[in-house]
Write a protein that holds these residues in place. Structure first.
Motif, short mmCIF file in Angstrom:
data_model
loop_
_atom_site.label_atom_id
_atom_site.label_comp_id
_atom_site.label_asym_id
_atom_site.label_seq_id
_atom_site.Cartn_x
_atom_site.Cartn_y
_atom_site.Cartn_z
N THR A 1 -15.38 -15.68 15.46
CA THR A 1 -14.36 -15.51 14.44
C THR A 1 -13.11 -16.28 14.88
O THR A 1 -12.68 -16.16 16.03
CB THR A 1 -14.01 -14.03 14.23
OG1 THR A 1 -15.18 -13.32 13.84
CG2 THR A 1 -12.95 -13.87 13.15
N TYR A 2 -12.56 -17.08 13.95
CA TYR A 2 -11.44 -17.96 14.30
C TYR A 2 -10.30 -17.76 13.32
O TYR A 2 -10.51 -17.60 12.11
CB TYR A 2 -11.89 -19.43 14.26
CG TYR A 2 -12.95 -19.74 15.28
CD1 TYR A 2 -12.63 -20.27 16.52
CD2 TYR A 2 -14.30 -19.52 14.99
CE1 TYR A 2 -13.62 -20.55 17.45
CE2 TYR A 2 -15.29 -19.79 15.92
CZ TYR A 2 -14.93 -20.32 17.16
OH TYR A 2 -15.90 -20.59 18.08
N LYS A 3 -9.10 -17.77 13.84
CA LYS A 3 -7.90 -17.78 13.01
C LYS A 3 -7.61 -19.22 12.59
O LYS A 3 -7.57 -20.12 13.43
CB LYS A 3 -6.72 -17.21 13.79
CG LYS A 3 -5.43 -17.11 13.00
CD LYS A 3 -4.33 -16.48 13.86
CE LYS A 3 -3.01 -16.38 13.12
NZ LYS A 3 -1.96 -15.76 13.96
N TYR B 1 -11.97 -15.49 5.01
CA TYR B 1 -11.19 -14.40 4.44
C TYR B 1 -9.70 -14.75 4.57
O TYR B 1 -9.30 -15.52 5.46
CB TYR B 1 -11.45 -13.08 5.18
CG TYR B 1 -12.89 -12.65 5.15
CD1 TYR B 1 -13.35 -11.81 4.15
CD2 TYR B 1 -13.77 -13.08 6.12
CE1 TYR B 1 -14.68 -11.41 4.11
CE2 TYR B 1 -15.11 -12.69 6.10
CZ TYR B 1 -15.56 -11.85 5.09
OH TYR B 1 -16.87 -11.47 5.06
N ASP B 2 -8.89 -14.18 3.68
CA ASP B 2 -7.45 -14.42 3.83
C ASP B 2 -6.87 -13.45 4.87
O ASP B 2 -7.59 -12.67 5.51
CB ASP B 2 -6.73 -14.33 2.48
CG ASP B 2 -6.71 -12.92 1.88
OD1 ASP B 2 -7.04 -11.95 2.60
OD2 ASP B 2 -6.37 -12.81 0.70
N ALA B 3 -5.54 -13.49 5.04
CA ALA B 3 -4.90 -12.76 6.14
C ALA B 3 -5.02 -11.25 6.01
O ALA B 3 -4.93 -10.53 7.01
CB ALA B 3 -3.43 -13.15 6.22
N ILE B 4 -5.25 -10.73 4.78
CA ILE B 4 -5.38 -9.28 4.62
C ILE B 4 -6.84 -8.88 4.40
O ILE B 4 -7.12 -7.75 3.98
CB ILE B 4 -4.49 -8.76 3.47
CG1 ILE B 4 -4.88 -9.39 2.13
CG2 ILE B 4 -3.03 -9.02 3.78
CD1 ILE B 4 -4.13 -8.79 0.95
N GLY B 5 -7.77 -9.81 4.67
CA GLY B 5 -9.18 -9.46 4.65
C GLY B 5 -9.90 -9.65 3.34
O GLY B 5 -11.06 -9.26 3.21
N LEU C 1 -4.86 -23.38 -0.63
CA LEU C 1 -3.52 -22.83 -0.51
C LEU C 1 -3.14 -22.65 0.96
O LEU C 1 -3.98 -22.26 1.78
CB LEU C 1 -3.44 -21.47 -1.23
CG LEU C 1 -3.74 -21.48 -2.74
CD1 LEU C 1 -3.71 -20.06 -3.28
CD2 LEU C 1 -2.75 -22.37 -3.48
N LYS C 2 -1.88 -22.93 1.27
CA LYS C 2 -1.44 -22.75 2.65
C LYS C 2 -1.40 -21.26 2.99
O LYS C 2 -1.27 -20.39 2.11
CB LYS C 2 -0.06 -23.39 2.85
CG LYS C 2 1.09 -22.70 2.12
CD LYS C 2 2.41 -23.38 2.44
CE LYS C 2 3.58 -22.69 1.75
NZ LYS C 2 4.87 -23.32 2.09
N GLY C 3 -1.52 -20.96 4.28
CA GLY C 3 -1.50 -19.59 4.73
C GLY C 3 -2.34 -19.40 5.97
O GLY C 3 -2.80 -20.36 6.59
N VAL C 4 -2.54 -18.13 6.33
CA VAL C 4 -3.35 -17.78 7.49
C VAL C 4 -4.68 -17.21 7.01
O VAL C 4 -4.70 -16.34 6.12
CB VAL C 4 -2.62 -16.76 8.39
CG1 VAL C 4 -3.52 -16.33 9.55
CG2 VAL C 4 -1.31 -17.36 8.92
N TYR C 5 -5.77 -17.68 7.60
CA TYR C 5 -7.11 -17.25 7.20
C TYR C 5 -7.92 -16.92 8.45
O TYR C 5 -7.56 -17.31 9.57
CB TYR C 5 -7.81 -18.36 6.40
CG TYR C 5 -7.10 -18.72 5.12
CD1 TYR C 5 -7.45 -18.13 3.92
CD2 TYR C 5 -6.06 -19.66 5.12
CE1 TYR C 5 -6.81 -18.45 2.73
CE2 TYR C 5 -5.41 -19.99 3.94
CZ TYR C 5 -5.78 -19.38 2.76
OH TYR C 5 -5.13 -19.71 1.60
#
Length: 535
Positions: free
Chosen positions: A528-530, A492-496, A511-515
């Motif tokens: 669950t992992y960041k 999932y992406d950073a906003i779910g 794409l770069k970012g937080v997942y």
């Protein structure tokens, strides 16, 4: 207890003698495990005759959890029948049957097709092409991306010195054309055909095995195969059969092949790894050399999350090479030979859950498709049935998609206006029994039941062997290292918002970012992992 479970899962779970043998006197060649009558149990279909005798094709129906020994259906038109392919081409849900017709061996023959009439095949062939040839193999696949299966035929006959072109017959509203729509630029002794998305661009390319000629792949561009080869092997061995699957768990399709030395050269099995958009020209692994390898198949026989290699040969043992981190040992991990050995002439190996040990239902498996990318692979193979494909708006009709139950690809017709998510319901099994067709009239075909059924049931309450390791931050391409059983993940992406779901341990996030990545063992979320993706 956890360590013991991991060790048990690394054994090849087949007995030292077959559990079943057919008793029809055929030179069996083609074979497929498929639910012919849609009763929820897979049946066994054979193509018989080869270059030795005019035999009928047959169906051994499954009586609940075992196959009948004498076939209930036999075609009324015996011939020199070779390898087969099954697919529903007329949208009624029942798998139809195509049969390559090899010859005796020099005379040209017509290939055959039998409609499935509500659970049994027509007594004689329902279709006859305009031209005839010597064909040893055929394969259903959606070349023109219209959502139904077309028929590819591998042609050529080395004994008689008759190289020929491979060809494709299009499916037009449930009927196979009698004239070819495509023929290969090369003439060769083509002995196998397989549809595979080798370059990962969302359509099916065609692979052909060349006997003492290069193995080749023709690339699909906008619903038509190119006439020049996209890939060819550096070697020109006596390849009789190929199989495709993700051997090294990196998310793309690799190839294994069986090479036969009856008319010269070297006999072995080879593994060609996919480099991302094509195959390497040379093999990364080669088995021990024997005389007469003839067939290969890929299956996760020990349920450890990777594809093991089954192989057989003429007057050789049927054998399994266990996958070890994307490669195989040079000598087999399990094998069986008949007594006398001359009574075992392996022609084809199929995997499936014949005794209904471990059927599983998947509902709503998501796949992102677009007008330019309409073919995808399901997360599990060895399907018993593909039950439903739906979009956000509606359920797709059967003439809007087609599939391969054995190879687990789904091809969507030209019905998409934009990128969207489709959800798929299907039934599959991870309990892989192994069945072999036998080119020997005095013995039958052989079935080996997978013995892991009770082991998995007893281990249901055992804590999984779980560790997870991957680079973090990373550049969007990484491997999750884990010994977990029945591994799958959801990202999932950073906003779910949902990004992807997969069973492969190789992850790509463009794409770069937080997942956030959830790791599952079966239906249980075990972590669950960041995940941070950087340039």
């Amino acid at each position: 207890m956890t360590m013991m479970l991991c060790i048990l899962l690394m054994q090849v779970p087949y007995p030292d003698q077959p559990d079943w043998e057919s008793i029809d006197s055929d030179y069996s060649t083609g074979g497929a495990l498929v639910d012919v009558d849609l009763d929820g149990s897979i049946d066994f279909v054979t193509g018989n005759g080869n270059d030795m005798d005019q035999d009928p094709n047959r169906v051994y129906y499954n009586l609940g959890d075992s196959l009948e020994r004498v076939a209930s259906w036999s075609s009324s038109d015996p011939g020199y029948n070779a390898h087969i392919s099954v697919s529903d081409i007329n949208y009624d849900g029942y798998p139809d049957l195509a049969v390559a017709n090899y010859g005796d061996p020099y005379a040209f023959q017509y290939d055959k097709f039998y409609y499935n009439e509500s659970g049994t095949y027509s007594a004689s062939a329902s279709w006859r092409p305009h031209d005839f040839d010597n064909s040893f193999a055929c394969a259903f696949g959606d070349m023109d991306q219209d959502g139904d299966c077309d028929l590819a035929v591998a042609c050529g006959e080395e004994y008689g010195g008759t190289p020929q072109r491979a060809k494709i017959y299009l499916n037009t509203t449930g009927l196979l054309d009698t004239l070819t729509s495509w023929e290969s630029g090369l003439q060769s002794y083509f002995y196998d055909a397989d549809w595979v998305d080798i370059d990962g661009d969302g359509d099916l390319d065609l692979a052909l095995a060349g006997h003492h000629a290069p193995n080749v792949i023709y690339r699909n561009t906008d619903g038509m195969l190119e006439t020049t080869t996209y890939w060819q092997s550096a070697n020109s061995l006596g390849t009789l059969q190929m199989a495709f699957g993700d051997v090294d768990n990196d998310g793309d399709q690799d190839m294994v092949c069986a090479n036969n030395a009856q008319t010269g050269g070297t006999s072995n099995c080879e593994l060609y790894l996919n480099t991302g958009t094509t195959l390497a020209a040379t093999p990364s692994w080669t088995s021990q050399s024997l005389q007469y390898y003839s067939c290969v198949a890929l299956g996760d026989v020990d349920r450890d999350g990777d594809l093991d290699l089954a192989a057989g040969g003429w007057w050789e043992s049927v054998k399994v090479f266990e996958n070890d981190q994307g490669t195989y040992p040079t000598t087999p991990s399990w094998q069986w030979i008949s007594i006398p050995s001359s009574h075992l002439v392996c022609e084809n190996i199929s995997f499936g859950d014949v005794d209904n040990t471990l059927p599983s239902t998947v509902q709503g498996e998501p796949h992102v498709v677009s007008p330019a990318h309409r073919t995808f692979y399901l997360e599990n193979q060895w399907l018993i049935s593909l039950d439903l494909v739906r979009s956000q708006a509606d359920t797709l009709q059967r003439n809007e998609f087609c599939s391969s139950l054995a190879d687990a690809w789904v091809s969507i017709g030209d019905i998409l206006g934009q990128e969207e998510t489709l959800w798929v319901d299907y039934t599959y099994s991870r309990d892989l029994d192994l069945i072999v067709t036998n080119w020997h009239a005095s013995r039958g075909n052989f079935l080996f039941l997978n013995t892991m059924g009770s082991t998995v049931q007893e281990a249901a309450d055992v804590e999984p062997c779980f560790t997870a390791d991957f680079p973090n931050p990373n550049h969007g391409r990484f491997m999750v290292r884990s010994e977990i059983m029945d591994f799958h993940i959801t990202v999932y992406d950073a906003i779910g918002r949902y990004v992807k779901h997969q069973t492969s341990k190789f992850v790509e996030i463009p794409l770069k970012g937080v997942y956030f990545m959830r790791i599952y063992s079966g239906t249980e979320c075990v972590g669950t992992y960041k995940v941070v993706v950087v340039d």
